[in-house]
Design a protein around this motif. Structure first.
Motif, PDB file in Angstrom:
ATOM      1  N   THR A  77       5.174  -9.308 -21.958  1.00 49.01           N
ATOM      2  CA  THR A  77       4.269 -10.396 -22.318  1.00 49.01           C
ATOM      3  C   THR A  77       4.953 -11.349 -23.289  1.00 49.01           C
ATOM      4  O   THR A  77       5.946 -11.003 -23.944  1.00 49.01           O
ATOM      5  CB  THR A  77       3.000  -9.845 -22.997  1.00 49.01           C
ATOM      6  OG1 THR A  77       3.381  -9.231 -24.231  1.00 49.01           O
ATOM      7  CG2 THR A  77       2.273  -8.856 -22.101  1.00 49.01           C
TER       8      THR A  77
ATOM      9  N   GLN B 123       3.554 -22.869 -24.600  1.00 48.84           N
ATOM     10  CA  GLN B 123       3.267 -22.057 -23.414  1.00 48.84           C
ATOM     11  C   GLN B 123       1.765 -22.058 -23.114  1.00 48.84           C
ATOM     12  O   GLN B 123       1.359 -22.153 -21.966  1.00 48.84           O
ATOM     13  CB  GLN B 123       3.760 -20.618 -23.617  1.00 48.84           C
ATOM     14  CG  GLN B 123       5.256 -20.470 -23.707  1.00 48.84           C
ATOM     15  CD  GLN B 123       5.941 -20.610 -22.376  1.00 48.84           C
ATOM     16  OE1 GLN B 123       5.381 -20.300 -21.337  1.00 48.84           O
ATOM     17  NE2 GLN B 123       7.166 -21.090 -22.403  1.00 48.84           N
ATOM     18  N   ARG B 124       0.975 -21.959 -24.153  1.00 49.08           N
ATOM     19  CA  ARG B 124      -0.482 -21.946 -23.975  1.00 49.08           C
ATOM     20  C   ARG B 124      -0.971 -23.293 -23.429  1.00 49.08           C
ATOM     21  O   ARG B 124      -1.793 -23.353 -22.516  1.00 49.08           O
ATOM     22  CB  ARG B 124      -1.154 -21.631 -25.309  1.00 49.08           C
ATOM     23  CG  ARG B 124      -2.634 -21.540 -25.217  1.00 49.08           C
ATOM     24  CD  ARG B 124      -3.218 -21.183 -26.544  1.00 49.08           C
ATOM     25  NE  ARG B 124      -4.026 -20.005 -26.322  1.00 49.08           N
ATOM     26  CZ  ARG B 124      -4.421 -19.180 -27.235  1.00 49.08           C
ATOM     27  NH1 ARG B 124      -4.049 -19.367 -28.470  1.00 49.08           N
ATOM     28  NH2 ARG B 124      -5.170 -18.169 -26.956  1.00 49.08           N
TER      29      ARG B 124
ATOM     30  N   ARG C 116       0.805 -25.491 -21.737  1.00 48.28           N
ATOM     31  CA  ARG C 116       1.295 -25.617 -20.357  1.00 48.28           C
ATOM     32  C   ARG C 116       0.420 -24.836 -19.395  1.00 48.28           C
ATOM     33  O   ARG C 116       0.100 -25.310 -18.313  1.00 48.28           O
ATOM     34  CB  ARG C 116       2.735 -25.110 -20.266  1.00 48.28           C
ATOM     35  CG  ARG C 116       3.726 -26.192 -20.061  1.00 48.28           C
ATOM     36  CD  ARG C 116       5.119 -25.695 -19.940  1.00 48.28           C
ATOM     37  NE  ARG C 116       5.249 -24.629 -18.966  1.00 48.28           N
ATOM     38  CZ  ARG C 116       6.343 -23.952 -18.752  1.00 48.28           C
ATOM     39  NH1 ARG C 116       7.413 -24.211 -19.451  1.00 48.28           N
ATOM     40  NH2 ARG C 116       6.398 -23.005 -17.846  1.00 48.28           N
ATOM     41  N   GLY C 117       0.045 -23.624 -19.793  1.00 54.06           N
ATOM     42  CA  GLY C 117      -0.834 -22.800 -18.966  1.00 54.06           C
ATOM     43  C   GLY C 117      -2.195 -23.450 -18.770  1.00 54.06           C
ATOM     44  O   GLY C 117      -2.752 -23.449 -17.676  1.00 54.06           O
ATOM     45  N   ALA C 118      -2.731 -24.030 -19.838  1.00 54.68           N
ATOM     46  CA  ALA C 118      -4.039 -24.690 -19.746  1.00 54.68           C
ATOM     47  C   ALA C 118      -3.958 -25.900 -18.820  1.00 54.68           C
ATOM     48  O   ALA C 118      -4.862 -26.134 -18.011  1.00 54.68           O
ATOM     49  CB  ALA C 118      -4.510 -25.114 -21.134  1.00 54.68           C
TER      50      ALA C 118
ATOM     51  N   ARG D 130      -1.832 -26.301 -16.358  1.00 47.83           N
ATOM     52  CA  ARG D 130      -1.652 -25.766 -15.005  1.00 47.83           C
ATOM     53  C   ARG D 130      -2.993 -25.300 -14.438  1.00 47.83           C
ATOM     54  O   ARG D 130      -3.327 -25.585 -13.294  1.00 47.83           O
ATOM     55  CB  ARG D 130      -0.646 -24.617 -15.023  1.00 47.83           C
ATOM     56  CG  ARG D 130      -0.040 -24.327 -13.683  1.00 47.83           C
ATOM     57  CD  ARG D 130       1.073 -23.292 -13.737  1.00 47.83           C
ATOM     58  NE  ARG D 130       1.915 -23.427 -14.920  1.00 47.83           N
ATOM     59  CZ  ARG D 130       2.180 -22.440 -15.768  1.00 47.83           C
ATOM     60  NH1 ARG D 130       1.666 -21.245 -15.578  1.00 47.83           N
ATOM     61  NH2 ARG D 130       2.945 -22.630 -16.805  1.00 47.83           N
ATOM     62  N   ASP D 131      -3.781 -24.589 -15.254  1.00 41.98           N
ATOM     63  CA  ASP D 131      -5.103 -24.123 -14.822  1.00 41.98           C
ATOM     64  C   ASP D 131      -6.017 -25.300 -14.492  1.00 41.98           C
ATOM     65  O   ASP D 131      -6.736 -25.283 -13.501  1.00 41.98           O
ATOM     66  CB  ASP D 131      -5.760 -23.250 -15.893  1.00 41.98           C
ATOM     67  CG  ASP D 131      -5.046 -21.919 -16.068  1.00 41.98           C
ATOM     68  OD1 ASP D 131      -4.221 -21.563 -15.213  1.00 41.98           O
ATOM     69  OD2 ASP D 131      -5.311 -21.260 -17.095  1.00 41.98           O
TER      70      ASP D 131
END
Length: 164
Positions: free
Chosen positions: A97, A151-152, A154-156, A158-159
């Motif tokens: 992780t 990273q968080r 970018r993930g948000a 992407r979602d």
């Protein structure tokens, strides 16, 4: 083939090996920067005239304080880069992780900082300092916090893009 083998360490991947070589190269730079050539007296003889020229109205004490601040900022930034390089090498070579990668990277920063400060305590013109290990850890923490936030985010994003 089992999934444990597929998601295990990827140490032999050329990209991971290059990432670890960058970590080693940066550690070599840290060793150079913590040598007697970069002691406070050495950097002061270079920085004080420049700082005196930039800030002629400042007192000697103010210039000394600025010199110390620059040296501490160097600790934070140099070990922040080390944390980022370790984090990247871990991401490329070990399935885990984000938090685990960051924790291991910070542990590596701590090991490098403590070893370096011990080494400095053995030199005539340097002193090992537990406070400097703290500055080094702050640098690692700040760098890793920025990566985690990135990273968080970018993930948000992407979602969010997948929902539309």
């Amino acid at each position: 083939m089992s999934t444990a083998l597929q998601t295990g360490p990827r140490w032999r991947d050329p990209l991971a090996l290059r990432a670890w070589l960058l970590v080693l190269a940066w550690l070599a730079i840290i060793l150079l920067l913590s040598s007697e050539s970069f002691s406070a007296a050495s950097t002061g003889s270079l920085l004080r005239p420049l700082l005196r020229w930039l800030f002629p109205e400042w007192s000697s004490q103010a210039l000394y304080s600025l010199h110390v601040a620059i040296r501490k900022l160097a600790h934070v930034s140099v070990y922040g880069v080390l944390a980022l390089l370790c984090f990247r090498a871990l991401r490329l070579s070990l399935e885990a992780t984000l938090l685990r990668h960051a924790g291991i990277a910070l542990a590596l920063v701590l090991a490098a900082a403590a070893t370096d400060e011990y080494r400095q305590s053995l030199l005539r013109s340097r002193t090992g300092s537990l406070a400097d290990v703290g500055y080094d850890l702050v640098g690692g923490l700040v760098a890793l916090a920025i990566v985690a936030a990135w990273q968080r985010a970018r993930g948000a994003l992407r979602d969010r893009a997948q929902r539309f």
